[in-house]
Design a protein around this motif. Structure first.
Motif, PDB file in Angstrom:
ATOM      1  N   PHE A   1      -3.662  10.882  -1.620  1.00  0.00           N
ATOM      2  CA  PHE A   1      -2.438  10.630  -0.861  1.00  0.00           C
ATOM      3  C   PHE A   1      -2.680  10.946   0.620  1.00  0.00           C
ATOM      4  O   PHE A   1      -2.360  10.141   1.495  1.00  0.00           O
ATOM      5  CB  PHE A   1      -1.280  11.485  -1.400  1.00  0.00           C
ATOM      6  CG  PHE A   1       0.026  11.195  -0.707  1.00  0.00           C
ATOM      7  CD1 PHE A   1       0.941  10.331  -1.275  1.00  0.00           C
ATOM      8  CD2 PHE A   1       0.327  11.757   0.534  1.00  0.00           C
ATOM      9  CE1 PHE A   1       2.144  10.035  -0.625  1.00  0.00           C
ATOM     10  CE2 PHE A   1       1.505  11.465   1.188  1.00  0.00           C
ATOM     11  CZ  PHE A   1       2.429  10.603   0.600  1.00  0.00           C
TER      12      PHE A   1
ATOM     13  N   ARG B   1       8.857  15.169  -1.096  1.00  0.00           N
ATOM     14  CA  ARG B   1       7.788  14.302  -1.578  1.00  0.00           C
ATOM     15  C   ARG B   1       6.863  13.983  -0.409  1.00  0.00           C
ATOM     16  O   ARG B   1       7.145  14.337   0.721  1.00  0.00           O
ATOM     17  CB  ARG B   1       8.347  13.025  -2.192  1.00  0.00           C
ATOM     18  CG  ARG B   1       9.213  12.233  -1.260  1.00  0.00           C
ATOM     19  CD  ARG B   1       9.563  10.903  -1.857  1.00  0.00           C
ATOM     20  NE  ARG B   1      10.661  10.992  -2.823  1.00  0.00           N
ATOM     21  CZ  ARG B   1      10.898  10.072  -3.734  1.00  0.00           C
ATOM     22  NH1 ARG B   1      10.114   9.034  -3.855  1.00  0.00           N
ATOM     23  NH2 ARG B   1      11.928  10.167  -4.531  1.00  0.00           N
ATOM     24  N   GLY B   2       5.775  13.342  -0.723  1.00  0.00           N
ATOM     25  CA  GLY B   2       4.878  12.887   0.339  1.00  0.00           C
ATOM     26  C   GLY B   2       3.811  13.889   0.721  1.00  0.00           C
ATOM     27  O   GLY B   2       3.323  14.660  -0.096  1.00  0.00           O
ATOM     28  N   ARG B   3       3.479  13.881   2.044  1.00  0.00           N
ATOM     29  CA  ARG B   3       2.310  14.611   2.536  1.00  0.00           C
ATOM     30  C   ARG B   3       2.404  16.118   2.311  1.00  0.00           C
ATOM     31  O   ARG B   3       1.443  16.747   1.865  1.00  0.00           O
ATOM     32  CB  ARG B   3       2.127  14.318   4.025  1.00  0.00           C
ATOM     33  CG  ARG B   3       0.695  14.470   4.508  1.00  0.00           C
ATOM     34  CD  ARG B   3       0.599  14.138   5.967  1.00  0.00           C
ATOM     35  NE  ARG B   3       1.357  15.100   6.757  1.00  0.00           N
ATOM     36  CZ  ARG B   3       0.862  16.249   7.194  1.00  0.00           C
ATOM     37  NH1 ARG B   3      -0.367  16.580   6.913  1.00  0.00           N
ATOM     38  NH2 ARG B   3       1.609  17.072   7.902  1.00  0.00           N
TER      39      ARG B   3
ATOM     40  N   LYS C   1      -4.648   7.240   6.995  1.00  0.00           N
ATOM     41  CA  LYS C   1      -5.084   5.893   7.391  1.00  0.00           C
ATOM     42  C   LYS C   1      -3.895   5.049   7.851  1.00  0.00           C
ATOM     43  O   LYS C   1      -3.981   4.318   8.832  1.00  0.00           O
ATOM     44  CB  LYS C   1      -5.776   5.200   6.219  1.00  0.00           C
ATOM     45  CG  LYS C   1      -7.227   5.601   6.100  1.00  0.00           C
ATOM     46  CD  LYS C   1      -7.986   4.626   5.235  1.00  0.00           C
ATOM     47  CE  LYS C   1      -9.471   4.726   5.478  1.00  0.00           C
ATOM     48  NZ  LYS C   1      -9.946   4.087   6.672  1.00  0.00           N
ATOM     49  N   LEU C   2      -2.786   5.170   7.104  1.00  0.00           N
ATOM     50  CA  LEU C   2      -1.606   4.378   7.456  1.00  0.00           C
ATOM     51  C   LEU C   2      -0.985   4.857   8.758  1.00  0.00           C
ATOM     52  O   LEU C   2      -0.568   4.060   9.593  1.00  0.00           O
ATOM     53  CB  LEU C   2      -0.576   4.431   6.329  1.00  0.00           C
ATOM     54  CG  LEU C   2      -0.870   3.539   5.125  1.00  0.00           C
ATOM     55  CD1 LEU C   2      -0.027   3.943   3.932  1.00  0.00           C
ATOM     56  CD2 LEU C   2      -0.610   2.078   5.457  1.00  0.00           C
TER      57      LEU C   2
ATOM     58  N   TYR D   1       4.824   0.291  12.216  1.00  0.00           N
ATOM     59  CA  TYR D   1       3.842  -0.658  12.759  1.00  0.00           C
ATOM     60  C   TYR D   1       4.565  -1.601  13.717  1.00  0.00           C
ATOM     61  O   TYR D   1       5.566  -2.212  13.342  1.00  0.00           O
ATOM     62  CB  TYR D   1       3.200  -1.475  11.618  1.00  0.00           C
ATOM     63  CG  TYR D   1       2.064  -0.749  10.936  1.00  0.00           C
ATOM     64  CD1 TYR D   1       2.294   0.388  10.161  1.00  0.00           C
ATOM     65  CD2 TYR D   1       0.746  -1.182  11.064  1.00  0.00           C
ATOM     66  CE1 TYR D   1       1.260   1.060   9.549  1.00  0.00           C
ATOM     67  CE2 TYR D   1      -0.300  -0.514  10.449  1.00  0.00           C
ATOM     68  CZ  TYR D   1      -0.034   0.609   9.698  1.00  0.00           C
ATOM     69  OH  TYR D   1      -1.073   1.279   9.088  1.00  0.00           O
TER      70      TYR D   1
ATOM     71  N   ARG E   1       0.838  -1.216   0.000  1.00  0.00           N
ATOM     72  CA  ARG E   1       0.000   0.000   0.000  1.00  0.00           C
ATOM     73  C   ARG E   1       0.865   1.255   0.000  1.00  0.00           C
ATOM     74  O   ARG E   1       0.455   2.301  -0.475  1.00  0.00           O
ATOM     75  CB  ARG E   1      -0.931   0.011   1.216  1.00  0.00           C
ATOM     76  CG  ARG E   1      -2.128  -0.902   1.032  1.00  0.00           C
ATOM     77  CD  ARG E   1      -2.989  -0.966   2.251  1.00  0.00           C
ATOM     78  NE  ARG E   1      -3.718   0.265   2.488  1.00  0.00           N
ATOM     79  CZ  ARG E   1      -4.363   0.537   3.611  1.00  0.00           C
ATOM     80  NH1 ARG E   1      -4.347  -0.328   4.606  1.00  0.00           N
ATOM     81  NH2 ARG E   1      -5.016   1.666   3.752  1.00  0.00           N
ATOM     82  N   ILE E   2       2.067   1.133   0.538  1.00  0.00           N
ATOM     83  CA  ILE E   2       2.955   2.303   0.556  1.00  0.00           C
ATOM     84  C   ILE E   2       3.747   2.408  -0.749  1.00  0.00           C
ATOM     85  O   ILE E   2       3.784   3.458  -1.378  1.00  0.00           O
ATOM     86  CB  ILE E   2       3.922   2.234   1.763  1.00  0.00           C
ATOM     87  CG1 ILE E   2       3.125   2.283   3.061  1.00  0.00           C
ATOM     88  CG2 ILE E   2       4.946   3.372   1.722  1.00  0.00           C
ATOM     89  CD1 ILE E   2       3.908   1.922   4.302  1.00  0.00           C
TER      90      ILE E   2
ATOM     91  N   MET F   1      -4.871   8.320   2.286  1.00  0.00           N
ATOM     92  CA  MET F   1      -4.179   7.056   2.568  1.00  0.00           C
ATOM     93  C   MET F   1      -3.103   7.217   3.628  1.00  0.00           C
ATOM     94  O   MET F   1      -2.916   6.343   4.476  1.00  0.00           O
ATOM     95  CB  MET F   1      -3.549   6.524   1.281  1.00  0.00           C
ATOM     96  CG  MET F   1      -4.520   5.699   0.482  1.00  0.00           C
ATOM     97  SD  MET F   1      -3.709   4.892  -0.870  1.00  0.00           S
ATOM     98  CE  MET F   1      -2.930   3.510  -0.071  1.00  0.00           C
ATOM     99  N   ASP F   2      -2.395   8.340   3.564  1.00  0.00           N
ATOM    100  CA  ASP F   2      -1.328   8.609   4.535  1.00  0.00           C
ATOM    101  C   ASP F   2      -1.914   8.646   5.951  1.00  0.00           C
ATOM    102  O   ASP F   2      -1.367   8.070   6.890  1.00  0.00           O
ATOM    103  CB  ASP F   2      -0.677   9.949   4.168  1.00  0.00           C
ATOM    104  CG  ASP F   2       0.377  10.381   5.168  1.00  0.00           C
ATOM    105  OD1 ASP F   2       1.492   9.849   5.088  1.00  0.00           O
ATOM    106  OD2 ASP F   2       0.074  11.227   6.037  1.00  0.00           O
TER     107      ASP F   2
ATOM    108  N   SER G   1      -1.040   2.537  -4.687  1.00  0.00           N
ATOM    109  CA  SER G   1      -0.162   2.797  -3.547  1.00  0.00           C
ATOM    110  C   SER G   1       0.067   4.301  -3.345  1.00  0.00           C
ATOM    111  O   SER G   1      -0.182   5.104  -4.244  1.00  0.00           O
ATOM    112  CB  SER G   1       1.180   2.122  -3.780  1.00  0.00           C
ATOM    113  OG  SER G   1       1.788   2.713  -4.905  1.00  0.00           O
ATOM    114  N   LEU G   2       0.567   4.622  -2.150  1.00  0.00           N
ATOM    115  CA  LEU G   2       0.925   6.017  -1.842  1.00  0.00           C
ATOM    116  C   LEU G   2       1.938   6.546  -2.852  1.00  0.00           C
ATOM    117  O   LEU G   2       1.832   7.679  -3.319  1.00  0.00           O
ATOM    118  CB  LEU G   2       1.589   6.059  -0.468  1.00  0.00           C
ATOM    119  CG  LEU G   2       0.726   6.265   0.759  1.00  0.00           C
ATOM    120  CD1 LEU G   2       1.602   6.241   1.987  1.00  0.00           C
ATOM    121  CD2 LEU G   2      -0.015   7.579   0.688  1.00  0.00           C
ATOM    122  N   SER G   3       2.909   5.707  -3.200  1.00  0.00           N
ATOM    123  CA  SER G   3       3.958   6.134  -4.124  1.00  0.00           C
ATOM    124  C   SER G   3       3.390   6.507  -5.490  1.00  0.00           C
ATOM    125  O   SER G   3       3.884   7.440  -6.130  1.00  0.00           O
ATOM    126  CB  SER G   3       5.003   5.033  -4.312  1.00  0.00           C
ATOM    127  OG  SER G   3       5.668   4.847  -3.110  1.00  0.00           O
TER     128      SER G   3
ATOM    129  N   ASN H   1       6.412  10.816   5.982  1.00  0.00           N
ATOM    130  CA  ASN H   1       6.919   9.778   5.078  1.00  0.00           C
ATOM    131  C   ASN H   1       7.512   8.562   5.791  1.00  0.00           C
ATOM    132  O   ASN H   1       8.218   7.768   5.178  1.00  0.00           O
ATOM    133  CB  ASN H   1       7.959  10.335   4.090  1.00  0.00           C
ATOM    134  CG  ASN H   1       7.377  11.442   3.244  1.00  0.00           C
ATOM    135  OD1 ASN H   1       6.239  11.347   2.809  1.00  0.00           O
ATOM    136  ND2 ASN H   1       8.135  12.511   3.049  1.00  0.00           N
TER     137      ASN H   1
END
Lengths: 436, 274
Positions: free
Chosen positions: B151, B238-240, B157-158, A298, A175-176, B154-155, B173-175, A294
């Motif tokens: 993004f 990158r990312g959030r 949630k993860l 878990y 998922r990542i 999902m971020d 996926s996030l990527s 980023n």
């Protein structure tokens, strides 16, 4: 005598592993004992033997072939029937069909929705085909069970999420990162669950796997077990900058990786995402690491929670799946009931008469000036033609009915030729080589 | 009733059905619903394309009416999302694109069909460049917005370790979302810069820049966009953070578009032009 489907079996629900071992019927044993050979009592037969269940699927015209089958089963394992009987469940007709559909759809499995059982069922069917012990009814039943399993999988979320900790870790990684071919992982320490997760990651297409351990010997053993590269434990922070997934399970009493370690590393990594799986107790990774952008962390409890939620979700989906199985069972049983000679002959006659009547009415509508006498003559002629056309196929069916197997095959063929089931009949085409 | 209004009604109908179908198809995972949604979205896009072809056959970009402009922008957004879907296999972004297209077509339905008549000396290549570059960058920004929203979802949630829902379990996926966001910014910022520069070179915008809020807002958006571009390309962000920034830039751009409409900004500029 009407043929009926019977299913006798024992599974993890009714028998402990010691009993399942004692009564397993696999490969050469099943061949040697002739347990699956159709004879006078049994017209068709198939064995499904896995670590969680042993089941005999049979078609018989006898009132109750189960004592005979149990005797043969026990004899094949040189065991007494008394040891076997208490653990065995017996399903007949509709219930047997429902059971095999549930098994194929993994609704009766220990891990609900697991995919292996369908492969095992296909393999059992393939062996039965090789031994020539399955005919019209089991052929259709098995093909139908494969399509039911497919329908259950595509229409419900029964197999949607992982139900083991190691698989859950791999699913989260997917998922990542999505495609795993550009992803690398580091295994810190040794632990059964961590090793299993690493193996699953490698199987998912991981680009490279590194291992590190305080004890060089253990690192070397792990590296060879997982086809990984060893990195020195002292260079942990250098390795962290290179990898995307970290699985940690050391016996350290203090966190090995802290939020302070990770901040500069993230800059060095140009903010590429990282996934930490901390299976150690006490934890190897400072929980505050999860607060950094980023980075996804878990620990073992988080993973167990994910698994528990996924299991609950599968249970919910199982209710929907059972409704589908019930629907399909009803369709199959209707087809099975139609295999009797008499209903098929009646269906053929009724269908032909309906067509003749419709066509006569249509013709007569175009001839409104025709006297009543001539109209009756045309109707009588149409009925006579239908009767004559039907005479040969019906005689053929009755003749074949003398031999049970040939009779069922002929009835099955006639129902398809005349489209008597209006497309409801289960498909028995052997396309795709499933089980062949 | 004008041609723009008739097509806008058709587009609202088709895009709303397409968006609803994509939403329920994603939730229910029913193949038939998803196939129907895809057909409806393609039908809407086809109608949108035909309307655009008709527009260019009878008019030109420098005679853009208030009802034709949103339709062209909707076309650019859906076109770019369909390209992203083909290239990156990201079906979900079609949902955000059709929803945005629907909003724009509703706007088109409520707007004046009267074409802006420009004096000959103002109808120039720079105006065409200004509009087309800004529409293309708008489409890319909408793509970055959609990818950014997904993004962030999902971020979150993860990070919170929330269970995968029916909606989120089939998401890419996030990527993938980060990659889409990156490409959209990489291509969108130069286009936005080009559009803005062409607008200033055109004339009326340049002369009124200081006193007009729309122009100031556009410059502010450009500055934010430039920052995002720099962070992405030079600093490797990158990312959030970049996803949130793309969402913010799109939201401000949408506001700016709204202001342009409510104040009839471009018309006002032209009226003021000597």
């Amino acid at each position: 005598m009407k043929q009926e489907i019977w299913l006798l079996g024992l599974s993890y629900k009714t028998a402990p592993v010691e009993i399942r071992e004692r009564f397993a019927l696999e490969g050469p044993l099943a061949d040697a004992t002739g347990c699956v050979s159709p004879d006078e009592e049994i017209q068709e037969c198939m064995i499904l033997s896995t670590c969680n269940r042993v089941e005999i699927l049979a078609v018989s015209s006898k009132d109750d072939p189960s004592p005979f089958l149990l005797r043969r089963w026990a004899a094949a394992r040189e065991e007494s029937m008394d040891a076997l009987a208490p653990h065995v469940y017996i399903h007949k007709g509709h219930m047997a069909v429902r059971h095999i559909f549930s098994v194929a759809s993994s609704l009766d499995s220990m891990v609900l929705g697991e995919p292996q059982i369908l492969g095992q069922l296909k393999e059992a069917y393939r062996k039965a085909l090789e031994r020539n012990t399955v005919k019209v009814i089991l052929n259709r039943l098995l093909h139908k069970s494969f399509s039911v399993a497919k329908r259950v999988r595509s229409s419900t979320n029964i197999a949607a999420n992982a139900v083991s900790v190691s698989y859950a870790a791999v699913e989260l990684a997917k998922r990542i990162f999505g495609d795993m071919s550009g992803v690398s992982a580091l295994l810190i320490g040794a632990g059964e669950m961590a090793e299993l997760a690493a193996v699953h990651l490698v199987n998912a297409g991981l680009r490279s796997l590194y291992v590190t351990n305080r004890t060089a010997g253990r690192a070397s053993r792990l590296a060879s077990a997982c086809s990984a590269e060893i990195v020195p434990f002292e260079d942990l922070s250098g390795s962290l900058a290179r990898v995307d997934i970290v699985i940690s399970s050391t016996g350290a009493q203090r966190p090995l990786i802290t939020v302070e370690d990770m901040r500069p590393l993230l800059r060095k990594r140009r903010n590429r995402p990282m996934f930490f799986i901390d299976i150690a107790v006490p934890r190897d990774i400072d929980p505050r690491v999860n607060t950094l952008d980023n980075i996804y962390l878990y620990d073992i409890d988080d993973l167990r929670e994910v698994v528990a939620e996924n299991q609950a979700q599968r249970l919910q989906e199982a209710t929907r799946a059972r409704t589908l199985v019930d629907e399909e069972t009803a369709v199959f049983c209707r087809w099975l009931a139609s295999l009797d000679l008499q209903p098929t002959i009646v269906d053929i006659i009724r269908r032909s008469e309906r067509i003749a009547q419709k066509e006569t009415e249509r013709t007569l509508k175009r001839l409104p000036s025709l006297p009543e006498e001539q109209r009756e003559a045309i109707a009588a002629m149409a009925a006579a033609i239908v009767k004559k056309i039907n005479h040969e196929p019906i005689t053929f069916l009755k003749r074949q009915g003398g031999d049970q197997d040939a009779g069922i095959q002929a009835v099955s063929l006639a129902r398809r030729l005349f489209n008597l089931d209006r497309g409801e009949a289960p498909d028995d085409s052997c396309s795709g080589g499933e089980g062949k | 009733m004008t041609f723009e209004h008739i097509t806008a009604i058709g587009l609202v109908f088709l895009y709303s059905l397409g968006a609803l179908g994509l939403f329920f198809g994603t939730l229910s995972k029913r193949r038939a619903v998803n196939a129907a949604a895809d057909i409806l979205t393609l039908a809407a896009f086809l109608l949108n394309t035909l309307a655009a072809i008709y527009f260019f056959a009878v008019q030109s970009l420098d005679a853009l009416s208030a009802s034709a402009a949103p339709q062209l922008l909707a076309w650019a957004i859906v076109f770019i999302s369909l390209c992203a879907r083909l290239l990156l296999r990201l079906r979900i972004l079609t949902l955000t694109a059709t929803t945005l297209a629907l909003v724009l077509c509703v706007l088109s339905l409520r707007s004046s069909p009267t074409a802006l008549v420009l004096p000959d000396n103002l109808s120039a290549l720079f105006l065409t460049l200004h509009i087309s570059a800004l529409f293309a960058s708008g489409g890319l920004l909408a793509l970055a917005f959609g990818a950014g929203l997904l993004f962030v979802h999902m971020d979150r949630k993860l990070k919170r370790k929330a269970p995968a829902t029916v909606f989120s379990q089939d998401l890419p996926s996030l990527s993938s979302f980060d990659t889409v966001n990156r490409y959209a910014v990489l291509a969108g910022f130069p286009l936005y810069t080009l559009g803005l520069t062409a607008g200033f070179l055109w004339g009326p915008l340049f002369s009124q820049a200081i006193e007009n809020p729309k122009v100031l807002l556009s410059l502010f958006i450009w500055a934010l966009y430039a920052l995002l571009f720099y962070q992405r390309m030079a600093l490797g962000y990158r990312g959030r953070k970049t996803a949130v920034m793309a969402i913010a830039i799109f939201t401000i751009s949408a506001l700016s578009f709204g202001i342009d409409y409510s104040l009839s900004h471009h018309s006002a500029l032209l009226r003021a032009w000597p």
